[in-house]
Design a protein around this motif. Sequence first.
Motif, PDB file in Angstrom:
ATOM      1  N   UNK B 285     -58.302  30.155  65.663  1.00 16.80           N
ATOM      2  CA  UNK B 285     -59.411  29.394  65.099  1.00 16.80           C
ATOM      3  C   UNK B 285     -60.307  28.870  66.221  1.00 16.80           C
ATOM      4  N   UNK B 286     -61.556  28.606  65.895  1.00 14.17           N
ATOM      5  CA  UNK B 286     -62.422  27.982  66.898  1.00 14.17           C
ATOM      6  C   UNK B 286     -61.884  26.591  67.249  1.00 14.17           C
ATOM      7  N   UNK B 287     -61.915  26.276  68.506  1.00 11.42           N
ATOM      8  CA  UNK B 287     -61.421  24.970  68.948  1.00 11.42           C
ATOM      9  C   UNK B 287     -62.494  24.276  69.778  1.00 11.42           C
ATOM     10  N   UNK B 288     -62.778  23.052  69.376  1.00  6.99           N
ATOM     11  CA  UNK B 288     -63.762  22.237  70.107  1.00  6.99           C
ATOM     12  C   UNK B 288     -63.026  21.114  70.825  1.00  6.99           C
ATOM     13  N   UNK B 289     -63.390  20.911  72.055  1.00  7.67           N
ATOM     14  CA  UNK B 289     -62.852  19.772  72.802  1.00  7.67           C
ATOM     15  C   UNK B 289     -64.029  18.964  73.331  1.00  7.67           C
ATOM     16  N   UNK B 290     -63.976  17.665  73.082  1.00  9.46           N
ATOM     17  CA  UNK B 290     -64.986  16.756  73.617  1.00  9.46           C
ATOM     18  C   UNK B 290     -64.251  15.586  74.246  1.00  9.46           C
ATOM     19  N   UNK B 291     -64.448  15.405  75.532  1.00  6.71           N
ATOM     20  CA  UNK B 291     -63.842  14.228  76.165  1.00  6.71           C
ATOM     21  C   UNK B 291     -64.593  12.981  75.729  1.00  6.71           C
ATOM     22  N   UNK B 292     -63.874  11.881  75.626  1.00  3.51           N
ATOM     23  CA  UNK B 292     -64.586  10.612  75.519  1.00  3.51           C
ATOM     24  C   UNK B 292     -64.818  10.088  76.932  1.00  3.51           C
ATOM     25  N   UNK B 293     -65.484   8.964  77.055  1.00  7.04           N
ATOM     26  CA  UNK B 293     -65.870   8.499  78.390  1.00  7.04           C
ATOM     27  C   UNK B 293     -64.650   8.165  79.248  1.00  7.04           C
ATOM     28  N   UNK B 294     -63.642   7.589  78.637  1.00 10.62           N
ATOM     29  CA  UNK B 294     -62.415   7.285  79.375  1.00 10.62           C
ATOM     30  C   UNK B 294     -61.847   8.569  79.978  1.00 10.62           C
ATOM     31  N   UNK B 295     -61.713   9.580  79.152  1.00  9.56           N
ATOM     32  CA  UNK B 295     -61.129  10.834  79.621  1.00  9.56           C
ATOM     33  C   UNK B 295     -62.030  11.516  80.649  1.00  9.56           C
ATOM     34  N   UNK B 296     -63.329  11.348  80.485  1.00  8.15           N
ATOM     35  CA  UNK B 296     -64.254  11.977  81.428  1.00  8.15           C
ATOM     36  C   UNK B 296     -64.000  11.486  82.853  1.00  8.15           C
ATOM     37  N   UNK B 297     -63.612  10.224  82.984  1.00  5.07           N
ATOM     38  CA  UNK B 297     -63.321   9.717  84.330  1.00  5.07           C
ATOM     39  C   UNK B 297     -62.107  10.414  84.952  1.00  5.07           C
TER      40      UNK B 297
END
Lengths: 298, 795, 203
Positions: B285-297
Amino acid sequence: MDFLRPASWEEALAAKAEHPTAVPIAGGTDVMVEINFDHRRPEYLLDLNRIGDLEEWEVGEESVRLGASVPYTKIMENLRGELPGLALASHTVASPQIRNRGGVGGNLGTASPAGDAHPALLAAGAEVEVESVRGSRLIPVDDFYTGVKRNALAPDELIRAVRIKKADGPQQYSKVGTRNAMVIAVCAFGLALHPETRTVRTGIGSAAPTPVRAKAAEEFLNAALEEGGFWDNGKIITPSVAKQFADLCSGACNPIDDVRGTASYRRHAVGVMARRTLTWTWESYRGTAGRTNKGSAA
Amino acid sequence: MSTPNGTPTKITQGSQTKGGIGESTLRPDGTLKVTGEFAYSSDMWHEDMLWGQILRSTVAHAEIVSIDTSEALALAGVYAVMTYDDLPTEVKNYGLEIQDTPVLAHGKVRHHGEPVAIVAADHPETARRAAAKIKVEYRELPVITDEASATAPDAILVHEGRDDHHVGHVPHPNIVHRQPIIRGDVAAARERADFVVEGEYTFGMQDQAFLGPESGLAVPEEDGGVHLYIATQWLHSDLRQIAPVLGLPERKVRMTLSGVGGAFGGREDLSMQIHACLLALRTGKPVKIVYNRFESFFGHVHRHPAKLYYEHGATKDGKLTHVKCRIVLDGGAYASASPAVVGNAASLGVGPYVVDDVDIEAIALYTNNPPCGAMRGFGAVQACFAYEAQMDKLADAVGVDRVEFRQLNAMEQGTIMPTGQPVDSPAPVAELLRRVKAMPLPPEQQWLSAGEEADVRQLPGGLSNTTHGEGVVRGVGYAVGIKNVGFSEGFDDYSTAKVRMEVIAGEPVATVHTAMAEVGQGGVTVHAQIARTELGVTQVTIHPADTQVGSAGSTSASRQTYVTGGAVKNSCELVREKVLEIGRRRFGSYHPAWATAELLLEGGKVVTDGGEVLADLVDVLEDESVEVEAEWRHRPTEAFDLRTGQGNGHVQYSFAAHRAVVEVDTELGLVKVIELACAQDVGKALNPLSVVGQIQGGTIQGLGVAVMEEIIVDPVTAKVRNPSFTDYLIPTILDTPTIPVDVLELADDHAPYGLRGVGEAPTLSSTPAVLAAIRNATGLELNRTPVRPEHLTGS
Amino acid sequence: MRVNFTVNGRPQEADDVWEGESLLYVLRERLGLPGSKNACEQGECGSCTVRLDGVPVCSCLVAAGQAEGRDVVTVEGLADFAKQRGEQGGCASGASGASGASGSCGTSLQDAQGWSAKGQDSQTGEGTELAPIQQAFIDAGAVQCGFCTPGLLVAADEMLERNPNPSDADIREALSGNLCRCTGYEKIMDAVRLAAARQGEAV
């Protein structure tokens, strides 16, 4: 998670009585961040936005009854005369967007030592009007903060309003942050002159586990002003009095080192703010303009 | 599978003017961006898509005793949970230069926030809940946090059994790379010095803080491959690292660039790319990942924090005698771009000055701190902060004006770098300084200009109402810097451009297709301008960037306009030749000029260099289309000698100078930067509006790390203490000053149109200029950046 | 749960909303309106700014359920919103205020355009009607990566509605809740000055 949407204050109290773990949400400034970052998964969210009363205020003889959800923007725009310290504090809150939604009730509910409104409330003198299905009570703001992010609310109680004494003299508010806008306080200081009672009151933020007053500093200054007849003669406060007041305010701090600043800096900065706000308020009381540094550009 | 929402489309932009190079044409994606229609990678959406979530280590250095995913897998809505054991091939690491970074942790975690497991579920909240149910048992290890702990005789090795090509020449396995630069005889030169100043400087860890967090969508394809829509700086570098881990040939990993919400170096390394592809292939299946700001650090590398030790000498008439320095960069747990950062710090370590006797050593450490790598101006930024502080100190010691002292020692065309490389194009260092100094100073006490009361918005502390002018002192500081442009040290730095010309709806249209990552810099604007200039059309279509065309290299090192711009120019020239061939074939017999004159394409026509029109392009092309895909390279560079650092390592240098005017509340230690003037040589401004935008943006990133930006890592636990926009502060519009910009255009004859890379140089000199201004206001020494209030109050 | 509210003038209904979802999430992931950006989810960047019953707020800090029955304007609806305001004379009354004539603050159209390169146009999205602030952001070069742009546009448009002739300090204060990492804010200042000047000119 359940989302409770009471349409009236009575419904809200009933819901809170039935679900004491329900987390009230109004401006969302604190609660939504905790949810967005998975720090909190309350069983119930209790939305207070539908209760219009909470966004209203009444100006009485002695005090302003400020609904818990009156946005900071409204305080800045409408209550600068009655609540000058709180209006200044409101202007330092986060960003315009947050000031449009956040209110004093949220600051009190979260009871963070860094909440911007606290020093102004402490300095002005205020009572928190809380209510449950069991009844209503007024908690003096001095007794409201019981620990780091803890307050005197019972599990079934909600904050309805804050009754803040109308200013009877000049008030000031300063906050140190490491950015010129949208910043959480490294420390903050509120000062109110109360000429009617010939007293001064203070409030310190982010420099102790709870917001605190610098009581020894207040007592010292009250005595010094009385002794010198300053309230009547309107003389300039001597630098030594101002310095001692500032030192006592620093001494009232019990700060920690954290990513926002060091404990010793916080003590130092509170002293500087105490001295400056005393100068500003006193100059204002003496009837001169607030400008302390008339430059050549004028 | 079908095409997801948010798939980039071709953008056609016309122009009523020539719209060629040198004009401030407007962004072709501008309308889409202001209407909210421009699709960033986080905006991608596919029917039936899943959400990916990464479980990250909660400790910095530990052995993984066990991982239990059973509870997570049992959760309703969870489609997959993967750990190291689920990786499909023997390739389990990736990396830009050294493949030392595990796709998922294996046996050990080496920094706080390292990916340990990944989850795919039907809602982000389900994925978060599932990740929280994965039980990882850690056995904590001592942390390596600095040079002393990294190089102690009994130090734990961050990477056991290194076999990369640097390990043979480093003094300790916890050193990633070491580059000395030795030229002349420093000991003898020191004897000639009348004044010697020393300093030890600290540069804090800066974050790119691009506003669009890491994100992407991986869609499984019917042929067993995967299509990744991604925000990155270099599609082909990602592809080279992704495909082997998936066990797929590169042709089965299609990559399309989605909208990129800023980059600044932070997207040079992979983040969620492989994770999304693994989950998509596992679940179908298509999988989308979006970091939040905490994870982006935690999700991208940061700017290397550094310790810099400098000794400068000068004669009493103000000439530099020698520079000796040692630059220690903390690379954190994985190599990333550390070797290149070392190379830049070393080779540019003395700055834009003439010095014959130089002894430089730069190293990058392996530690358990967050991995560090590319950020705008890397290596050169840290060095510039230190050498410019030294130049002020030395000027004061000699008793010469600080700007004059720099001008006295400024390099120019023909100067020999410490690497032995001659500077073979304009280097107007003294002129840039003259220009920023000549700008009028902003008026004093502007906070009083508005009316009766002090306008706190114009004072240190801003809205926080900390001063009405009390304690406020003004200071002025200057700095200048040098940055290399393009990939250096022998790297084969090329770009590919495919250009087509055809007639559509009765009008000649050029289509430009490259894999260049448009991250906001305006490369797409410039490509259209180049096509208009070279092909004489007004309508240009920019094809979405993808891996269906050859590599365009990285959007970094200030190189894209130079190298991919150069490739577009080159391909346009080849298209033009073919168009003219067709013209000669069709019309050559009608006019002798077809055979004899120099022919140009202008205004949709073939014209002679004398301006005579020979034919309309529409008539030349009719229904033929002409297409060329070609690679283009800049001049080759050489590696630096590993013992002496000698070598023609760089292709071009870029210079900027700043003057900072600050007002400091000296009692509270709060700073307001009033003005940050910049002068920069850009060779040729292909788009003046974009050039100024780059200079201003880079300037403010330099301001940020001068007064507020720092990732704070606990020295005991090596854990990040401020991974949020609440506590990692970047400048707001109330923190930023006016930024007057003076642009010089002195052509570099080796570069397309004479241009010079723009993006990074302004980030270098901005920070030391602000620091110099604060020193000027306070009289304090200030050897560390960022400056915090307690550094200014001594409390 | 189900949430009903109006977005850009159209009634919208979202089903199966998790109670912890923000208005931002519902707009982006359920209503197909990804123009409002998610950059910090903690009210520190302003990229998700929308108007909720006319007031600019961070949609990441509004619980989806709190939007029930309310009126939301996002960047996708900004052009229509500005057009309607223009037709109702909303900004005209403000813009004709006395402060405009004195020239004590704000920037004249001529000054605002002084920096701008002439003779250019962008035909991309030709036919798309833009709000004046949107056009000004393009013209002034205030858009780079564009991630902060939607939030800034909503905030700046609202400021110009309240304060048609802002001083530079007013602009900075009004936009102090919106972070931009690309531009250094100078061209954003230019864009707002330009929009204000054009708005003043149009009256």
